[in-house]
Each structure stands twice: as C-alpha cells, then as structure tokens.
Design a protein around this motif. Structure first.
Motif, PDB file in Angstrom:
ATOM      1  N   LYS A 108      13.980   8.198  27.867  1.00  7.84           N
ATOM      2  CA  LYS A 108      14.429   8.584  29.200  1.00  7.84           C
ATOM      3  C   LYS A 108      13.405   8.194  30.267  1.00  7.84           C
ATOM      4  O   LYS A 108      13.773   7.783  31.376  1.00  7.84           O
ATOM      5  CB  LYS A 108      14.701  10.092  29.237  1.00  7.84           C
ATOM      6  N   LEU A 109      12.127   8.310  29.939  1.00  4.46           N
ATOM      7  CA  LEU A 109      11.095   7.893  30.887  1.00  4.46           C
ATOM      8  C   LEU A 109      11.144   6.384  31.133  1.00  4.46           C
ATOM      9  O   LEU A 109      10.964   5.925  32.263  1.00  4.46           O
ATOM     10  CB  LEU A 109       9.703   8.285  30.381  1.00  4.46           C
ATOM     11  N   LYS A 110      11.379   5.621  30.089  1.00  2.00           N
ATOM     12  CA  LYS A 110      11.492   4.173  30.254  1.00  2.00           C
ATOM     13  C   LYS A 110      12.678   3.817  31.140  1.00  2.00           C
ATOM     14  O   LYS A 110      12.576   2.926  31.999  1.00  2.00           O
ATOM     15  CB  LYS A 110      11.633   3.493  28.886  1.00  2.00           C
ATOM     16  N   GLU A 111      13.781   4.529  30.929  1.00  3.59           N
ATOM     17  CA  GLU A 111      14.958   4.262  31.756  1.00  3.59           C
ATOM     18  C   GLU A 111      14.687   4.626  33.215  1.00  3.59           C
ATOM     19  O   GLU A 111      15.034   3.879  34.135  1.00  3.59           O
ATOM     20  CB  GLU A 111      16.159   5.040  31.232  1.00  3.59           C
ATOM     21  N   LEU A 112      14.038   5.766  33.428  1.00  6.95           N
ATOM     22  CA  LEU A 112      13.724   6.194  34.791  1.00  6.95           C
ATOM     23  C   LEU A 112      12.691   5.265  35.418  1.00  6.95           C
ATOM     24  O   LEU A 112      12.798   4.904  36.596  1.00  6.95           O
ATOM     25  CB  LEU A 112      13.206   7.627  34.790  1.00  6.95           C
ATOM     26  N   GLY A 113      11.693   4.859  34.624  1.00  3.95           N
ATOM     27  CA  GLY A 113      10.694   3.932  35.142  1.00  3.95           C
ATOM     28  C   GLY A 113      11.301   2.599  35.530  1.00  3.95           C
ATOM     29  O   GLY A 113      10.946   2.007  36.553  1.00  3.95           O
ATOM     30  N   GLY A 114      12.235   2.110  34.710  1.00  2.00           N
ATOM     31  CA  GLY A 114      12.921   0.867  35.046  1.00  2.00           C
ATOM     32  C   GLY A 114      13.735   0.996  36.315  1.00  2.00           C
ATOM     33  O   GLY A 114      13.785   0.070  37.139  1.00  2.00           O
TER      34      GLY A 114
END
Length: 376
Positions: A108-114
């Motif tokens: 989820k952090l990777k998705e939000l960071g992207g």
C-alpha cells in the motif's frame, strides 16, 4: 496535492496520515547512541548498523524534504490479557495474529508513493520496519500520537494499536504539529511488565522484554525470565493492553487486518508437534514464520513448563529427541517443571547419556538438581 494524497491513503486503508520534517527529532542523534551503548538493544545488532541513518533521515537520504507517516489500525477484537489465563494455550501478540504487516503495508505504501510521485513529479522512498528509520519518534513528531512511558506510540483515537509506515519524499509539505504527551501520572504500562523491562519511564531495556526474548533472541532464554513468560509464545501485549487510552480505540474488524481464528489461542499440545514443514505451512504469511520453527518451539515448551498441566509432559517428552538442541533444552526445562523426580531420572537415562550439546546437558543438570531439592 496533499489533500489528494490523504484521500488516496484513506482509500488504501490507512487510518491515520500526518507529515513531519526530516530534522524534527534532533535529539535522536544523542539518544540513540546512548541507548545502544547501554546495551539495551540486546542481540539486535542491526540496530547498530547504520545508526547514523536511523538518527537522522537526511543522512539516509539527503533529498528528503518531508516525511509522511502513516498508521494502520490492528485493534484486537478481545482483551489480550484474557489469553494469559488459558494456560494450556498459547498467547500470541495481537499484531502477529494477522497477516504480516510488512506485506500489508509495504504494498500500500508503494502504491501511495507511486501516486504521490506521479501527482507531484517528486521522488519518494517507502519504509516499513526494514530500514534504518525510527518510525515511532517520527510518528510522534508528525502528530500521529505520542510515545508513551512504554515507548510505544499511543493515539488518542486508536490507542496502542497502530502499525506504522513511512514515505520519505522530496515534496515540501507543511508539517503537522506534534502530539502532546497525555500519559500524565499513569504508570500502568510500567507496573504490569512481567520482567521489569523498563528501567525508567520512556526507557526500554530490550534484553528483559518478552517480545524481544520470544522473537528476536536466538538462543536459550535465561532461566530468570522463563516463569514470567507464562504462556506468551510470541510477543507480549501486556503494556499495550493495559493502557487506558485503548478505551477510545476501535477493533480492526474484518478485512485487511482481521485476526486469524487459529492464531488467537492455539493449543500448546498442537503447536509442540510441528516439524519445520508444518510450521512453515501453518504460519505462512504471518510474522511468526520469520522467527523460525526452533525458536517458536522453544517458546511453546516454556509455556508448557509454565502450564501446570501434567498431561502436557508427553508433548515435552516427544521433543527430547528433536533435531534442534534449542528445542531439546527447553523440553528438559518443561519436564523439570511437570514431571516427578523418578520420571525425570528415567527420562535422563534414556535421552541424556548420549547428549553432546552443552546447553542441553546444563538443562538436565539443573532440572535434576531442582528435582532433588524438591524431593528433599
């Protein structure tokens, strides 16, 4: 842009999001080395590695301008302290009864960071407890909560039950205000600790902490701690569960952080029979798998020794021939607590005469000495 990021975070399932500056906790530069120098990190050598980057986010990544701290609720459905009375069952920390938070948060952090990177044409780095990042002090600086006297982050709306993740970004967001300490004169978290792991308020000696001993510590657990461990086979929630701020918390409920029913209070007899393949299968996708089967069975056998249930002696006896010396050693300790002198000497004659491991031999000597003293 920030409002869009916050909305996206909520959509992804995060329960809290706040922002701080990378230099918001300057005292870490002195505080962390002092804690390490005192040896309070125990055998967690990784805490010493890259300690300068832990204490200063700018040392880890000079381009960081804002630190976005996020929290996800894992509030337990029942009081974790209730598990401690079920002596023939294991008590597993609430966070570990769920899917591994590294997997849940990291994706989820990777998705939000992207999303943030694409939205603002900025750079990002995401972290979930696997990099030199001091999540709790940064979360407190961002206002997600405050570090209580037990050093855990406490939220006024989610209590003690927050899993933390961080996004370092080159975006320049306005920081939020830090949260005020609301512990007051309360010291319930300190007083309930079974092993006196807090030398002072706001200070933790990990070498005495049951969570450290049952998860991070690699060898036999010191005899002085075994009785206090009770039936805690993975972690310890005592200092979290007793906090009065939990009355404002809500349970995680169904979905992303729901507890697995088979991990809430599993029978010790069942767990003691796990070989490596069965252990990996049962705990796949949970934090428990990372600790490994031998250390986990070490904990299970300590709980069996503390159970006061003579019927569980058979499970410990089965482990006397285990391939792992660590498991054999704790099986001896458990049998010393559950078996009579004659039975213990009989087991010694069968299992100990050819034992080559010194830790196991030492457990046999101690168990027989204690049995002799009890008989006398």
């Amino acid at each position: 842009m920030r409002r869009a990021v916050e909305a996206r975070a909520r959509h992804l399932g995060f329960d809290a999001i706040r922002v701080t500056r990378p230099d918001a906790v300057p005292e870490l530069v002195e505080r962390l080395p002092a804690w390490l120098a005192a040896g309070h990190h125990g055998g967690m050598a990784w805490m010493e590695d890259r300690a300068d980057q832990r204490a200063d986010p700018l040392t880890l990544w000079p381009q960081v301008r804002s630190v976005v701290m996020l929290g996800m609720n894992y509030g337990p459905e029942t009081d974790p302290l209730d598990l401690l009375g079920q002596r023939d069952r294991g008590a597993i920390a609430a966070y570990a009864q769920r899917r591994d938070y590294h997997d849940v948060l990291k994706g989820k952090l990777k998705e939000l960071g992207g999303y943030l990177s694409a939205k603002g044409d900025v750079r990002v780095k995401v972290f979930v407890d696997t990099a030199p990042v001091m999540e709790k002090p940064l979360a407190a600086a961002a206002g997600l909560g405050w570090q209580g006297k037990h050093t855990v982050l406490v939220s006024r709306t989610l209590g003690n039950w927050l899993l933390l993740g961080a996004i370092y970004t080159s975006a320049d967001f306005a920081p939020d205000d830090p949260e005020t300490d609301h512990c007051g004169s309360c010291r319930r978290c300190l007083d309930i600790c079974p092993t006196n792991a807090f030398p002072a308020p706001y200070a933790l000696n990990a070498r005495r902490c049951i969570s450290y001993l049952t998860i991070e510590h690699e060898g036999p657990i010191g005899r002085e701690f075994r009785t206090a461990i009770g039936n805690r086979i993975f972690g310890c929630d005592d200092c979290l569960a007793v906090c009065p701020w939990n009355k404002f918390a809500v349970t995680a409920g169904e979905g992303r952080m729901a507890a697995r029913a088979d991990l809430v209070s599993p029978p010790l007899a069942e767990l003691a029979r796990l070989d490596d393949a069965a252990f990996r299968l049962r705990f796949a996708g949970t934090p428990i798998k990372r600790t490994g089967r031998d250390r986990f069975l070490r904990n299970v056998l300590i709980a069996i020794g503390n159970s006061g249930e003579p019927a569980l002696a058979a499970e410990a006896e089965r482990c006397l021939s285990d391939p792992s010396a660590l498991v054999r050693a704790m099986a001896v300790w458990a049998l010393g607590r559950l078996s009579g002198t004659a039975a213990l000497r009989g087991l010694f004659n069968v299992h100990a005469l050819g034992e080559m491991d010194e830790d196991v031999r030492a457990e046999w000597r101690e168990a027989l000495d204690q049995a002799g003293n009890t008989a006398a």
